[in-house]
Design a protein around this motif. Structure first.
Motif, short mmCIF file in Angstrom:
data_model
loop_
_atom_site.label_atom_id
_atom_site.label_comp_id
_atom_site.label_asym_id
_atom_site.label_seq_id
_atom_site.Cartn_x
_atom_site.Cartn_y
_atom_site.Cartn_z
N ARG A 8 0.84 -1.21 0.00
CA ARG A 8 0.00 0.00 0.00
C ARG A 8 0.87 1.26 0.00
NH1 ARG A 8 -3.22 3.27 4.03
NH2 ARG A 8 -5.23 3.73 3.03
N PHE A 9 0.68 2.11 -1.02
CA PHE A 9 1.31 3.42 -1.10
C PHE A 9 0.28 4.48 -0.75
CE2 PHE A 9 4.02 0.87 -3.80
CZ PHE A 9 5.29 1.42 -3.66
N VAL A 10 0.72 5.54 -0.08
CA VAL A 10 -0.18 6.64 0.29
C VAL A 10 0.54 7.97 0.04
CG1 VAL A 10 -1.65 7.64 2.06
CG2 VAL A 10 -1.16 5.20 2.10
N PHE A 11 -0.12 8.87 -0.73
CA PHE A 11 0.44 10.18 -1.04
C PHE A 11 -0.57 11.27 -0.72
CE2 PHE A 11 2.35 7.13 -3.98
CZ PHE A 11 3.69 7.39 -3.84
N LEU A 12 -0.07 12.43 -0.38
CA LEU A 12 -0.94 13.59 -0.21
C LEU A 12 -1.39 14.12 -1.57
CD1 LEU A 12 0.83 15.74 2.54
CD2 LEU A 12 -1.46 14.75 2.71
N THR A 13 -2.61 14.64 -1.65
CA THR A 13 -3.06 15.32 -2.85
C THR A 13 -2.33 16.67 -2.95
OG1 THR A 13 -4.90 16.25 -1.59
CG2 THR A 13 -5.33 14.24 -2.85
N PRO A 14 -2.31 17.29 -4.15
CA PRO A 14 -1.58 18.55 -4.32
C PRO A 14 -1.94 19.65 -3.32
CG PRO A 14 -2.15 17.67 -6.46
CD PRO A 14 -2.81 16.79 -5.44
N ASP A 15 -3.21 19.70 -2.91
CA ASP A 15 -3.61 20.73 -1.95
C ASP A 15 -3.26 20.37 -0.52
OD1 ASP A 15 -5.48 18.80 -1.31
OD2 ASP A 15 -7.20 19.90 -2.07
N GLY A 16 -2.77 19.15 -0.31
CA GLY A 16 -2.35 18.73 1.03
C GLY A 16 -3.48 18.42 1.99
N LYS A 17 -4.71 18.41 1.50
CA LYS A 17 -5.87 18.23 2.38
C LYS A 17 -6.39 16.79 2.41
CE LYS A 17 -7.45 23.02 1.80
NZ LYS A 17 -8.55 23.90 1.34
N ASP A 18 -5.97 15.99 1.46
CA ASP A 18 -6.47 14.62 1.38
C ASP A 18 -5.34 13.69 0.96
OD1 ASP A 18 -8.22 12.53 1.50
OD2 ASP A 18 -9.64 13.34 0.03
N THR A 19 -5.63 12.42 0.86
CA THR A 19 -4.61 11.45 0.45
C THR A 19 -5.11 10.60 -0.71
OG1 THR A 19 -5.38 9.83 2.08
CG2 THR A 19 -3.57 11.30 2.74
N VAL A 20 -4.16 10.07 -1.46
CA VAL A 20 -4.44 9.09 -2.51
C VAL A 20 -3.73 7.81 -2.11
CG1 VAL A 20 -4.11 8.48 -4.94
CG2 VAL A 20 -4.62 10.84 -4.30
N ALA A 21 -4.49 6.71 -1.99
CA ALA A 21 -3.91 5.44 -1.55
C ALA A 21 -4.28 4.33 -2.52
CB ALA A 21 -4.40 5.10 -0.14
N PHE A 22 -3.37 3.38 -2.70
CA PHE A 22 -3.64 2.25 -3.59
C PHE A 22 -2.69 1.10 -3.25
CE2 PHE A 22 -1.02 5.47 -5.66
CZ PHE A 22 0.16 4.78 -5.90
N PHE A 23 -3.12 -0.11 -3.59
CA PHE A 23 -2.29 -1.30 -3.40
C PHE A 23 -1.65 -1.70 -4.73
CE2 PHE A 23 -4.87 -1.71 0.41
CZ PHE A 23 -3.98 -2.28 1.33
N VAL A 24 -0.42 -2.19 -4.66
CA VAL A 24 0.28 -2.68 -5.84
C VAL A 24 0.53 -4.18 -5.66
CG1 VAL A 24 2.33 -2.48 -7.29
CG2 VAL A 24 1.39 -0.43 -6.18
N SER A 25 -0.03 -4.99 -6.55
CA SER A 25 0.15 -6.44 -6.47
C SER A 25 1.60 -6.82 -6.73
CB SER A 25 -0.76 -7.13 -7.49
OG SER A 25 -2.11 -6.85 -7.22
N SER A 26 2.13 -7.71 -5.89
CA SER A 26 3.55 -8.04 -5.96
C SER A 26 3.79 -9.50 -5.59
CB SER A 26 4.35 -7.14 -4.99
OG SER A 26 4.01 -5.79 -5.11
N LYS A 48 1.64 -3.95 -14.14
CA LYS A 48 2.16 -2.59 -14.31
C LYS A 48 1.70 -1.70 -13.16
CE LYS A 48 2.59 1.20 -17.63
NZ LYS A 48 2.20 1.73 -18.97
N ALA A 49 2.61 -0.89 -12.68
CA ALA A 49 2.30 0.01 -11.56
C ALA A 49 1.18 0.97 -11.93
CB ALA A 49 3.56 0.78 -11.16
N PRO A 50 0.37 1.39 -10.96
CA PRO A 50 -0.69 2.38 -11.23
C PRO A 50 -0.11 3.69 -11.76
CG PRO A 50 -0.96 1.37 -9.06
CD PRO A 50 0.38 0.95 -9.56
N ASP A 51 -0.90 4.39 -12.55
CA ASP A 51 -0.45 5.66 -13.13
C ASP A 51 -0.03 6.65 -12.05
OD1 ASP A 51 -0.95 4.64 -15.61
OD2 ASP A 51 -2.75 5.84 -16.01
N ASP A 52 -0.74 6.65 -10.92
CA ASP A 52 -0.40 7.59 -9.84
C ASP A 52 1.02 7.36 -9.33
OD1 ASP A 52 -2.79 9.00 -9.75
OD2 ASP A 52 -3.75 7.52 -8.48
N LEU A 53 1.43 6.09 -9.22
CA LEU A 53 2.78 5.79 -8.75
C LEU A 53 3.82 6.14 -9.80
CD1 LEU A 53 4.57 4.61 -6.53
CD2 LEU A 53 4.26 2.35 -7.57
N ILE A 54 3.53 5.82 -11.06
CA ILE A 54 4.45 6.16 -12.15
C ILE A 54 4.67 7.66 -12.22
CG2 ILE A 54 4.75 6.14 -14.66
CD1 ILE A 54 3.19 3.50 -14.70
#
Length: 293
Positions: A83-101, A126-132
């Motif tokens: 599971r990767f987790v990143f802040l959205t550009p405005d810093g108010k929310d997060t984007v999270a997703f799992f990468v199968s491995s 293939k990795a999600p577009d958000d991670l790429i």
């Protein structure tokens, strides 16, 4: 916009898919990464972990060396999700997703207080577009910081907006004294600015320039040395100074913001070139027109 985003993601993947980013504090800040929300899921069980490094095709994580965790990785080595987790550009929310491995290797890690393992993972799709996009932009920023370090960006209203700089107004610290200044142009390797002072006493001095950025809101200091200072014609109270940054101390997030201008420019040029080529291929030749008539 969607076409540009797709082109950018494909370009990032083709160029940088096997390049690793070590998840230092500097890198995590540049990535807007949330390490405390990371976890790994294996065989229906999940546990917290630390991402040591990652690319668009594989990752290395650190977990507690508990027998049940190790056994789980061994028994379900082809059924792992990170599971990767990143802040959205405005810093108010997060984007999270799992990468199968899948698990490639498990090895012990030396630690003072606890037993840890280093688990090497390979993505099974293939990795999600958000991670790429996240990894690619940071990798490109670091590369461009070397390739384009001498290219200066004049700070206009348009360029300030593109790199998410709050304002031309900034602060500079010289001999621990804070002074107001106006930024004129910047580059990966330095900055030119205007402030009140005496030119003769500033050359050779260590200085730190504070930059305020948005998306997300961040204030960073970049250290360097004043390499040139000169009075401005008609204004005896003002001087223009040039600062060369200490190359090994430039924060990665500074490179990321500055690279936003160069990346957007490159994509715009590539898109224009692609559209021109398509247009030319659809035009009938003079010979074919004559034959039809």
């Amino acid at each position: 916009m969607q076409t540009i985003t797709t082109l950018q993601i494909n370009r990032f993947y083709d160029l940088y898919k096997n390049l690793n980013i070590t998840f230092t504090k500097d890198a995590m800040l540049a990535l807007s990464f949330k390490p405390e929300q990371v976890m790994v899921r294996c065989g229906g069980q999940q546990c917290s972990c630390i991402i040591n490094s990652a690319s668009m095709t594989h990752a290395k994580i650190i977990c507690e060396a508990k027998p049940e965790i190790i056994k789980n990785f061994q028994d379900y080595s082809n059924n792992v999700s990170l599971r990767f987790v990143f802040l959205t550009p405005d810093g108010k929310d997060t984007v999270a997703f799992f990468v199968s491995s899948k698990v490639n290797t498990i090895s012990a890690v030396e630690a003072k207080k606890s037993q840890l393992i280093l688990v090497s993972l390979e993505y099974t799709q293939k990795a999600p577009d958000d991670l790429i996009e996240k990894l690619g932009f940071v990798l490109e920023s670091n590369i461009n910081a070397t390739r384009r370090k001498s290219e200066r960006l004049v700070l206009t209203d348009e360029s300030i907006h593109k790199i998410d700089l709050v304002s031309r107004e900034a602060f500079i610290f010289i001999q621990s004294i804070q002074r107001r200044c106006i930024l004129i142009d910047i580059s990966f390797s330095g900055v030119k600015l205007v402030l009140v002072g005496i030119a003769n006493f500033l050359v050779g001095q260590e200085a730190t320039v504070k930059f305020d950025f948005e998306s997300p809101q961040t204030t960073i200091g970049v250290k360097g040395k004043i390499i040139r200072a000169e009075h401005i014609d008609g204004r005896k109270d003002l001087i223009a100074i040039a600062i060369g940054f200490h190359e090994n101390e430039i924060p990665l997030i500074y490179k990321v913001h500055l690279n936003k201008f160069f990346s957007q420019h490159k994509i715009a040029v590539s898109t224009e070139k692609s559209n021109t080529q398509k247009s030319e291929t659809t035009k009938p030749s003079v010979k074919s027109v004559e034959q039809e008539s």
